[in-house]
Design an enzyme around this catalytic site. Structure first.
Site, short mmCIF file in Angstrom:
data_model
loop_
_atom_site.label_atom_id
_atom_site.label_comp_id
_atom_site.label_asym_id
_atom_site.label_seq_id
_atom_site.Cartn_x
_atom_site.Cartn_y
_atom_site.Cartn_z
N ASP A 36 25.98 3.63 29.31
CA ASP A 36 25.42 4.53 30.33
C ASP A 36 25.58 6.00 29.93
OD1 ASP A 36 24.20 5.15 32.66
OD2 ASP A 36 25.85 4.58 33.97
N GLY A 39 20.63 9.60 29.44
CA GLY A 39 19.80 10.65 30.04
C GLY A 39 20.59 11.95 30.19
N ARG A 40 21.83 11.83 30.71
CA ARG A 40 22.65 13.03 30.91
C ARG A 40 23.02 13.68 29.57
NH1 ARG A 40 26.83 10.08 34.50
NH2 ARG A 40 25.47 8.34 33.94
N TRP A 41 23.23 12.86 28.57
CA TRP A 41 23.55 13.38 27.24
C TRP A 41 22.39 14.25 26.74
CZ3 TRP A 41 21.21 12.95 22.45
CH2 TRP A 41 21.98 13.32 21.35
N ARG A 49 14.96 13.07 28.22
CA ARG A 49 15.83 11.89 28.43
C ARG A 49 15.66 10.86 27.32
NH1 ARG A 49 18.04 10.37 33.00
NH2 ARG A 49 17.56 8.20 32.56
N GLU A 83 16.56 -3.79 37.51
CA GLU A 83 16.33 -2.61 38.36
C GLU A 83 15.70 -1.45 37.57
OE1 GLU A 83 19.37 -4.28 38.34
OE2 GLU A 83 18.75 -5.38 40.14
N ASN A 84 15.81 -1.49 36.24
CA ASN A 84 15.32 -0.35 35.44
C ASN A 84 13.79 -0.20 35.47
OD1 ASN A 84 17.91 -0.60 32.88
ND2 ASN A 84 17.79 0.75 34.64
N ARG A 204 32.50 0.59 30.22
CA ARG A 204 31.37 1.31 30.82
C ARG A 204 31.57 2.80 30.55
NH1 ARG A 204 27.75 0.68 36.25
NH2 ARG A 204 26.30 2.29 35.60
N SER A 212 27.12 -2.79 38.54
CA SER A 212 25.65 -2.67 38.46
C SER A 212 24.94 -3.98 38.09
CB SER A 212 25.26 -1.57 37.47
OG SER A 212 25.76 -0.33 37.89
N GLU A 223 39.09 -7.43 31.52
CA GLU A 223 39.72 -6.12 31.64
C GLU A 223 38.59 -5.08 31.65
OE1 GLU A 223 42.91 -5.51 32.11
OE2 GLU A 223 43.37 -7.65 32.02
C1 FPP Z 1 21.54 3.98 30.43
O1 FPP Z 1 21.53 5.40 30.35
C2 FPP Z 1 20.86 3.41 29.25
C3 FPP Z 1 19.75 2.60 29.29
C4 FPP Z 1 19.08 2.19 30.52
C5 FPP Z 1 19.13 2.10 28.04
C6 FPP Z 1 20.12 1.67 26.99
C7 FPP Z 1 19.37 1.29 25.78
C8 FPP Z 1 19.74 1.62 24.52
C9 FPP Z 1 20.97 2.36 24.17
C10 FPP Z 1 18.88 1.16 23.41
C11 FPP Z 1 19.27 -0.23 22.99
C12 FPP Z 1 18.36 -0.72 21.95
C13 FPP Z 1 18.25 -2.02 21.55
C14 FPP Z 1 17.25 -2.39 20.54
C15 FPP Z 1 19.10 -3.08 22.11
P1 FPP Z 1 20.76 6.21 31.48
O2 FPP Z 1 19.35 6.39 31.08
O3 FPP Z 1 20.95 5.50 32.79
O4 FPP Z 1 21.52 7.56 31.47
P2 FPP Z 1 21.82 8.48 32.74
O5 FPP Z 1 22.70 7.69 33.64
O6 FPP Z 1 22.52 9.65 32.14
O7 FPP Z 1 20.51 8.83 33.36
#
Ligand code: FPP
Length: 264
Positions: A36, A39-41, A49, A83-84, A204, A212, A223
């Site tokens: 997680d 987006g914030r990063w 994002r 949910e995404n 997490r 979630s 753990e």
């Molecule tokens: C959550 O950060 C991240 C995701 C919904 C996507 C995670 C996917 C990857 C890291 C790519 C994986 C790739 C493969 C091929 C398995 P967020 O967008 O919710 O961040 P935020 O909470 O800061 O908005």
């Protein structure tokens, strides 16, 4: 301590040795990760994002490599939840294309490095090209004996439980199963994790403190390690910190410590 690199002559690949501060006998067998904070990063750097997700892939690759090198048997990551889909279409499309691009690029190296990739979730709803690549990656790595890499894509914990209940109900209706014989073991055998078991450790990132809808059944005794670090910044040092924290804990699975039992 920064882990040192050594050459593994069999794979002709660079492998990272286990840092001294970690006990090789207490490495978790199965690690689950909610990646997680992408987006914030990105936002913190003034980037779109989507750039956070691209950076997140690099972190995931490195995490998989280190887990494999250090003897973790299974790594299960939450790539896309049921949910995404409610995110803006532009971001959903970007993620689907990113999954395709990464899979296409990585299939052969996962194959040669012994990684067995599996996808958990309702894959029917994914774009056709992605489903084809998922099928190909699964097939190509099926007989690999290295780390099990499980990618939860269009995955929801409640949905997984409903599907398991439905399968057992169907067997009962057909007369193949006596409902009174359903126990926890049988139920678990209908879950995506039937062959790998429950995670020992859930990580997490990004400071969120929720499960979630991730692996609701399987996390019963895991753990939990929460960190404020955003996923793209979760590097080898952060993984070592998470593993050291895990190793400092005593897992009692609802029982007592041996010394407490002696006091009774
Ligand atoms: C959550 O950060 C991240 C995701 C919904 C996507 C995670 C996917 C990857 C890291 C790519 C994986 C790739 C493969 C091929 C398995 P967020 O967008 O919710 O961040 P935020 O909470 O800061 O908005």
């Amino acid at each position: 301590m920064v882990p040192s690199k050594a050459v593994d002559s069999n794979l002709n690949n660079s492998i990272t040795s286990l840092p001294n501060e970690l006990d090789p006998l207490r490495i978790p067998t199965h690690i689950a990760v909610i990646m997680d904070g992408n987006g914030r990063w990105a936002k913190s750097k003034g980037l779109p994002r989507t750039m956070g997700h691209t950076a997140g892939v690099d972190t995931l690759k490195e995490t998989l490599r280190l887990c494999s090198d250090w003897g973790v048997k299974a790594l299960t990551v939450y790539a896309f939840s049921t949910e995404n889909w409610s995110r803006p279409a532009e971001e959903v499309n970007f993620l689907m294309t990113l999954f395709e691009r990464v899979l296409k690029r990585e299939i052969m190296s996962m194959k040669s490095q012994g990684v067995k990739i599996t996808f958990f979730g309702d894959l029917e709803r994914l774009p056709e090209r992605l489903r084809e690549l998922i099928a190909e990656a699964t097939k190509e790595t099926l007989s690999n004996k290295g780390i099990n890499f499980n990618v939860c894509t269009n995955y929801g914990g409640r949905r997984e439980l409903v599907l398991a209940a439905r399968k057992l109900a169907e067997k009962s209706v057909k007369g193949d199963l006596d409902p009174s014989s359903i126990d926890e073991r049988m139920f678990a055998s209908e879950l995506y994790t039937s062959e790998i078991g429950d995670p020992d450790l859930l990580i997490r990132t990004s400071g969120e403190r929720r499960i979630s809808n991730f692996l609701l059944w399987q996390l019963a005794y895991s753990e939990i390690y929460l960190t404020d670090v955003l996923w793209p910044d979760f590097d080898d040092h952060e993984l070592i910190k998470a593993l050291a924290d895990y190793q400092s804990r005593l897992r009692r699975f609802g029982g007592l410590e041996p010394t407490q039992s002696q006091q009774l």
